[in-house]
Design an enzyme around this catalytic site. Structure first.
Site, PDB file in Angstrom:
ATOM      1  N   ARG A  70       0.837  -1.187   0.000  1.00 22.96           N
ATOM      2  CA  ARG A  70       0.000   0.000   0.000  1.00 22.96           C
ATOM      3  C   ARG A  70       0.876   1.244   0.000  1.00 22.96           C
ATOM      4  O   ARG A  70       1.992   1.235   0.497  1.00 22.96           O
ATOM      5  CB  ARG A  70      -0.909   0.020   1.237  1.00 22.96           C
ATOM      6  CG  ARG A  70      -2.098  -0.946   1.163  1.00 22.96           C
ATOM      7  CD  ARG A  70      -2.953  -0.878   2.413  1.00 22.96           C
ATOM      8  NE  ARG A  70      -2.263  -1.373   3.577  1.00 22.96           N
ATOM      9  CZ  ARG A  70      -1.670  -0.619   4.472  1.00 22.96           C
ATOM     10  NH1 ARG A  70      -1.734   0.710   4.404  1.00 22.96           N
ATOM     11  NH2 ARG A  70      -1.039  -1.144   5.494  1.00 22.96           N
ATOM     12  N   TYR A 199      -1.127  -3.562  -7.091  1.00 24.60           N
ATOM     13  CA  TYR A 199      -0.958  -4.278  -5.812  1.00 24.60           C
ATOM     14  C   TYR A 199      -2.279  -4.355  -5.035  1.00 24.60           C
ATOM     15  O   TYR A 199      -3.001  -3.356  -4.912  1.00 24.60           O
ATOM     16  CB  TYR A 199       0.123  -3.611  -4.932  1.00 24.60           C
ATOM     17  CG  TYR A 199       0.054  -4.149  -3.524  1.00 24.60           C
ATOM     18  CD1 TYR A 199       0.510  -5.440  -3.242  1.00 24.60           C
ATOM     19  CD2 TYR A 199      -0.571  -3.437  -2.496  1.00 24.60           C
ATOM     20  CE1 TYR A 199       0.365  -5.987  -1.978  1.00 24.60           C
ATOM     21  CE2 TYR A 199      -0.715  -3.983  -1.220  1.00 24.60           C
ATOM     22  CZ  TYR A 199      -0.244  -5.257  -0.971  1.00 24.60           C
ATOM     23  OH  TYR A 199      -0.410  -5.803   0.277  1.00 24.60           O
ATOM     24  N   LYS A 208      -9.586  -2.578   1.578  1.00 23.80           N
ATOM     25  CA  LYS A 208      -9.292  -1.450   2.457  1.00 23.80           C
ATOM     26  C   LYS A 208     -10.056  -0.186   2.035  1.00 23.80           C
ATOM     27  O   LYS A 208     -10.537   0.573   2.871  1.00 23.80           O
ATOM     28  CB  LYS A 208      -7.781  -1.183   2.506  1.00 23.80           C
ATOM     29  CG  LYS A 208      -6.992  -2.318   3.158  1.00 23.80           C
ATOM     30  CD  LYS A 208      -7.468  -2.574   4.542  1.00 23.80           C
ATOM     31  CE  LYS A 208      -7.080  -3.872   5.190  1.00 23.80           C
ATOM     32  NZ  LYS A 208      -5.733  -4.293   5.309  1.00 23.80           N
ATOM     33  N   HIS A 228     -10.465  -2.584  11.457  1.00 27.80           N
ATOM     34  CA  HIS A 228      -9.366  -3.438  10.968  1.00 27.80           C
ATOM     35  C   HIS A 228      -9.147  -4.561  11.985  1.00 27.80           C
ATOM     36  O   HIS A 228      -8.167  -4.563  12.729  1.00 27.80           O
ATOM     37  CB  HIS A 228      -8.097  -2.573  10.832  1.00 27.80           C
ATOM     38  CG  HIS A 228      -6.981  -3.208  10.052  1.00 27.80           C
ATOM     39  ND1 HIS A 228      -5.675  -2.792  10.169  1.00 27.80           N
ATOM     40  CD2 HIS A 228      -6.966  -4.201   9.140  1.00 27.80           C
ATOM     41  CE1 HIS A 228      -4.903  -3.510   9.357  1.00 27.80           C
ATOM     42  NE2 HIS A 228      -5.657  -4.370   8.725  1.00 27.80           N
ATOM     43  N   SER A 250      -1.210  -3.722  10.273  1.00 27.59           N
ATOM     44  CA  SER A 250      -0.866  -4.622   9.174  1.00 27.59           C
ATOM     45  C   SER A 250       0.379  -5.446   9.506  1.00 27.59           C
ATOM     46  O   SER A 250       1.350  -4.920  10.045  1.00 27.59           O
ATOM     47  CB  SER A 250      -0.607  -3.801   7.915  1.00 27.59           C
ATOM     48  OG  SER A 250      -1.743  -3.022   7.625  1.00 27.59           O
ATOM     49  N   CYS A 252       0.852  -7.652  11.759  1.00 26.97           N
ATOM     50  CA  CYS A 252       1.136  -7.772  13.193  1.00 26.97           C
ATOM     51  C   CYS A 252       0.403  -8.954  13.832  1.00 26.97           C
ATOM     52  O   CYS A 252       0.279  -9.020  15.049  1.00 26.97           O
ATOM     53  CB  CYS A 252       0.799  -6.478  13.920  1.00 26.97           C
ATOM     54  SG  CYS A 252       1.970  -5.162  13.544  1.00 26.97           S
ATOM     55  N   ASP A 279      -9.210  -9.944   8.917  1.00 28.61           N
ATOM     56  CA  ASP A 279      -8.710  -8.601   8.607  1.00 28.61           C
ATOM     57  C   ASP A 279      -9.700  -7.479   8.873  1.00 28.61           C
ATOM     58  O   ASP A 279      -9.309  -6.417   9.320  1.00 28.61           O
ATOM     59  CB  ASP A 279      -8.266  -8.558   7.135  1.00 28.61           C
ATOM     60  CG  ASP A 279      -7.360  -7.371   6.822  1.00 28.61           C
ATOM     61  OD1 ASP A 279      -6.405  -7.145   7.580  1.00 28.61           O
ATOM     62  OD2 ASP A 279      -7.609  -6.676   5.812  1.00 28.61           O
ATOM     63  N   ARG A 376       1.976 -12.171  -0.831  1.00 28.79           N
ATOM     64  CA  ARG A 376       0.692 -12.553  -0.234  1.00 28.79           C
ATOM     65  C   ARG A 376       0.049 -13.729  -0.952  1.00 28.79           C
ATOM     66  O   ARG A 376       0.345 -14.019  -2.104  1.00 28.79           O
ATOM     67  CB  ARG A 376      -0.271 -11.360  -0.289  1.00 28.79           C
ATOM     68  CG  ARG A 376       0.255 -10.127   0.454  1.00 28.79           C
ATOM     69  CD  ARG A 376      -0.713  -9.584   1.445  1.00 28.79           C
ATOM     70  NE  ARG A 376      -0.107  -8.607   2.331  1.00 28.79           N
ATOM     71  CZ  ARG A 376      -0.608  -8.294   3.520  1.00 28.79           C
ATOM     72  NH1 ARG A 376      -1.703  -8.873   3.961  1.00 28.79           N
ATOM     73  NH2 ARG A 376      -0.014  -7.403   4.295  1.00 28.79           N
TER      74      ARG A 376
HETATM   75  P1  GTP Z   1      -2.432  -7.752   7.410  1.00 28.70           P
HETATM   76  O1  GTP Z   1      -2.958  -8.790   6.502  1.00 28.70           O
HETATM   77  O2  GTP Z   1      -1.289  -6.975   6.800  1.00 28.70           O
HETATM   78  O3  GTP Z   1      -3.461  -6.814   7.955  1.00 28.70           O
HETATM   79  O4  GTP Z   1      -1.682  -8.452   8.613  1.00 28.70           O
HETATM   80  P2  GTP Z   1      -2.018  -9.482   9.788  1.00 28.70           P
HETATM   81  O5  GTP Z   1      -2.216  -8.688  11.040  1.00 28.70           O
HETATM   82  O6  GTP Z   1      -3.057 -10.450   9.401  1.00 28.70           O
HETATM   83  O7  GTP Z   1      -0.619 -10.189   9.929  1.00 28.70           O
HETATM   84  P3  GTP Z   1      -0.177 -11.721  10.004  1.00 28.70           P
HETATM   85  O8  GTP Z   1      -1.026 -12.542  10.905  1.00 28.70           O
HETATM   86  O9  GTP Z   1      -0.037 -12.215   8.624  1.00 28.70           O
HETATM   87  O10 GTP Z   1       1.269 -11.559  10.698  1.00 28.70           O
HETATM   88  C1  GTP Z   1       2.371 -11.308   9.982  1.00 28.70           C
HETATM   89  C2  GTP Z   1       3.650 -11.386  10.792  1.00 28.70           C
HETATM   90  O11 GTP Z   1       3.480 -11.424  12.207  1.00 28.70           O
HETATM   91  C3  GTP Z   1       4.429 -12.632  10.425  1.00 28.70           C
HETATM   92  O12 GTP Z   1       5.766 -12.267  10.257  1.00 28.70           O
HETATM   93  C4  GTP Z   1       4.244 -13.520  11.636  1.00 28.70           C
HETATM   94  O13 GTP Z   1       5.293 -14.433  11.756  1.00 28.70           O
HETATM   95  C5  GTP Z   1       4.199 -12.518  12.771  1.00 28.70           C
HETATM   96  N1  GTP Z   1       3.456 -13.018  13.946  1.00 28.70           N
HETATM   97  C6  GTP Z   1       2.146 -13.336  13.985  1.00 28.70           C
HETATM   98  N2  GTP Z   1       1.784 -13.754  15.229  1.00 28.70           N
HETATM   99  C7  GTP Z   1       2.898 -13.672  15.985  1.00 28.70           C
HETATM  100  C8  GTP Z   1       3.166 -13.957  17.371  1.00 28.70           C
HETATM  101  O14 GTP Z   1       2.303 -14.349  18.146  1.00 28.70           O
HETATM  102  N3  GTP Z   1       4.434 -13.743  17.798  1.00 28.70           N
HETATM  103  C9  GTP Z   1       5.416 -13.286  16.963  1.00 28.70           C
HETATM  104  N4  GTP Z   1       6.636 -13.118  17.454  1.00 28.70           N
HETATM  105  N5  GTP Z   1       5.197 -13.027  15.654  1.00 28.70           N
HETATM  106  C10 GTP Z   1       3.955 -13.206  15.171  1.00 28.70           C
HETATM  107  C1  SPV Z   2      -2.874  -4.643   5.178  1.00 32.57           C
HETATM  108  O1  SPV Z   2      -1.891  -4.038   4.690  1.00 32.57           O
HETATM  109  O2  SPV Z   2      -3.340  -4.348   6.300  1.00 32.57           O
HETATM  110  C2  SPV Z   2      -3.491  -5.767   4.457  1.00 32.57           C
HETATM  111  C3  SPV Z   2      -3.081  -6.015   3.080  1.00 32.57           C
HETATM  112  O3  SPV Z   2      -4.342  -6.439   5.003  1.00 32.57           O
HETATM  113  S1  SPV Z   2      -3.776  -4.884   1.960  1.00 32.57           S
HETATM  114  O4  SPV Z   2      -5.027  -5.434   1.462  1.00 32.57           O
HETATM  115  O5  SPV Z   2      -2.811  -4.763   0.867  1.00 32.57           O
HETATM  116  O6  SPV Z   2      -4.001  -3.624   2.581  1.00 32.57           O
HETATM  117 MN    MN Z   3      -4.939  -5.621   6.978  1.00 29.41          MN
END
Ligand code: GTP
Ligand code: SPV
Ligand code: MN
Length: 592
Positions: A70, A199, A208, A228, A250, A252, A279, A376
């Protein structure tokens, strides 16, 4: 034509007149039509088929290397009044913005096809669902929207023949000049314009752009919320399911938490976890007075790197068929996919995400990444082994707890509970987190990201907090309890202290026990914390002392933070609700 709705027909006519495509194709959502589009994208090289045995129905796509995340700098909220966009959004006068964009779209689809995509955000037949129509010149967008939304004819049934309540989305992939890339929202016109990007978050306009930025604005006006947030259900051994929403910035950990596998200590007793969303959540007060949530999406657009059989097997299983992979690496020996953190065997005969053939292990040893950190997968929700039986329920699910969280190396403890709803809104508003690869720009810099909505709130964030406070008034004693978590505390060597992932359930169990009045708490300056022994560590190789560390609150750091919050709040002037200022003063007094 798939609809008799004159508002839709008229708008599409206008877009055709502007973009001047050679051909217009209405997307009905049939497998026949989608298959033809898949074949076409493969024949032009826009997409690639993957190993049909290992990854049936899966496709691969690579974006321009300058177009992988983004672009917050190029994202605008064009409300008529600047103060309605607020200090956290880029703003331009809508008339000026249209005057700039219109020539850019003029004739942009000459020699190309325009696809008209009707889609519903939320289950068909739900009162909480809303319809959008996206016109685009990208087959990649059509195929992703098919996975991420309820797309095609059914969406026009949801809209009806006369309604004008649909979000207009105009996307032209154009020539991918990053200087001319714009992601623009006109909340008062129900309209989104995206140009010069391919993207996900910039072009899948239901996600989003609509389900958060436009929907948050609609929610403020109509008395509901677009957040979110992931939605998950925890089923106890008696078969009762309690639902939690969690907002993390994002990349996290939302997808990971939403699909978590209960650790043995809970699994053996019969606890189960169900995924409703990973999400976005749309939240509304139900007839029973409680807060109910639907996931407006129909699939997962998840971060690939770090996803593996240990960290998130449910996400991995979700990607085993009918999935689109973007910017991951290819193993040329079996035409399957690879990314950092999938396993310890990077392919020797690899194609990295930009398309160069490389020796994987050597390439990585030289300090390169085979997959882009924000690569992704787009996977259908119904592929997920733990998808909730309530996923398609038009009523949604009732929410017991709201959880905020971010990446904080030191300040935030593992978990704490707000004193009440108002204090919970304050806790959400002071969220801060280290930036990630999900957005263009520096990674690892701490910034304020209230409610994980900094890049996604479609109106003034001060008004947004006021709306949260109003929702609390309406919900009264039926409001969910509000918590904050941090899985990312590090030791002096920078290692994560808390094991995270599935073990996060141990923290969720304290949260649910608090909601049911079954767990004790200690009152601290920042909120209620668990007694260290109330976090179940059976089966973990950490001690109660580690939990004590994880729960420790460094008043010096928090005083610094309070200073940062004060500066952040000062940007909002008279839009800052008095309650927020009061909460900050009370925090400062408790820290003194
Ligand atoms: P968006 O799709 O971008 O909104 O992100 P999301 O919040 O769904 O993120 P996602 O669950 O894909 O987490 C991405 C990153 O966080 C990866 O690098 C994971 O390894 C890390 N991660 C997720 N949960 C944990 C956790 O409990 N501990 C740690 N140390 N890392 C974590
Ligand atoms: C984020 O960045 O929080 C996502 C991926 O979930 S996107 O749809 O590209 O914003
Ligand atoms: Mn997101």
């Amino acid at each position: 034509m798939l609809t008799n709705n004159k508002n839709v027909l008229q708008w599409v006519d206008e877009m055709v007149a502007l973009c001047k495509p050679d051909k217009v194709v209405w997307i009905d959502g049939s497998e026949e039509q989608l298959n033809a589009l898949r074949d076409e994208a493969v024949s032009t090289g826009e997409m690639m088929r993957l190993n049909e045995e290992k990854l049936p129905g899966c496709l691969y796509h690579r974006t321009n290397p300058n177009d992988v995340a983004r672009v917050e700098d190029r994202t605008f909220i064009c409300s008529v009044k600047e103060e309605d966009a607020g200090p956290t959004n880029h703003w331009k006068d809508p008339k000026e913005m249209h005057a700039m964009l219109t020539p850019m779209y003029d004739g942009v689809m000459k020699g190309r096809t325009m696809y008209v995509i009707p889609y519903s955000m939320g289950p068909i037949g739900s009162k909480m669902s809303k319809v959008g129509v996206e016109v685009t010149d990208s087959i990649y967008v059509v195929l992703n929207m098919d996975i991420m939304t309820r797309m095609g004819k059914q969406a026009f049934v949801q809209l009806g023949d006369t309604s004008n309540d649909f979000v207009r989305g105009l996307h032209a992939k154009a020539d991918i000049d990053p200087e001319k890339r714009y992601i623009v929202h006109f909340p008062e016109e129900n309209m989104i314009c995206s140009i010069n990007s391919g993207y996900g978050g910039n072009v899948l306009l239901g996600k989003k752009c609509f389900a958060l930025r436009i929907a948050s604005y609609q929610g403020k006006n109509e008395g509901w919320m677009a957040e979110h947030m992931l939605i998950l259900g925890i089923e106890n051994p008696q078969g009762e399911v309690k639902y939690i929403c969690a907002a993390f910035p994002s990349a996290c950990g939302k997808t990971n938490l939403a699909m978590l596998i209960p650790p043995e200590v809970y699994a053996k007793k019969g606890y189960k976890v169900w995924t409703v969303g990973d999400d976005i959540a749309w939240l509304r007060q139900g007839d029973d007075g409680r807060l109910w949530a639907i996931n407006p999406e129909n699939g997962f657009f998840g971060v690939a790197p770090g996803t593996n059989v240990k960290s998130n097997p449910n996400a991995l299983h979700s990607t085993e068929k009918n999935t689109i992979f973007t910017n991951v690496a290819i193993n040329n020996d079996d035409n399957a996919v690879w990314w950092e953190g999938l396993d310890k065997n990077p392919p020797v005969n690899a194609t990295e995400w930009k398309g160069a053939k490389v020796n994987g292990p050597e390439y990585i040893a030289d300090g390169n990444k085979l997959a882009h950190p924000n690569s992704r997968f787009t996977a259908p929700a119904k592929n997920c082994p733990c998808i909730s039986p309530e996923f398609d329920n038009p009523k949604g699910v009732p929410i017991s707890a709201i959880v905020f969280g971010g990446r904080r190396a030191k300040t935030a403890p593992l978990v704490y509970q707000s004193f009440d709803w108002k204090h919970g809104v304050f806790v959400g508003s002071i969220m801060a987190s280290e930036t990630t690869a999900a957005a263009a720009g520096a990674v690892g810099v701490v910034r304020r990201d209230p409610m994980a909505m900094l890049p996604f709130c479609g109106y003034n964030m001060g008004d947004y907090w006021a709306h949260w406070l109003e929702m609390g008034e309406k919900l009264g004693d039926k409001a969910p309890k509000i918590f904050n978590v941090n899985w990312f505390r590090t030791d002096d060597e920078g290692h994560f202290i808390w094991p995270g992932f599935g073990d996060n359930m141990r923290v969720l169990m304290w949260i649910l026990n608090r909601c049911e009045g079954k767990a004790d708490a200690v009152e601290t300056a920042i909120g209620y914390e668990p007694k260290p022994e109330d976090i179940n560590i059976e089966g973990l190789d950490i001690t109660v002392d580690t939990i004590k560390d994880l729960l420790s609150v460094d008043k010096g750091l928090w005083k610094e933070d309070a200073q940062g919050i004060e500066e952040f709040y000062s940007k909002f002037g008279s839009k800052l609700p008095a309650e927020m200022k009061k909460q900050l003063d009370e925090l400062k007094a408790r820290l003194a």
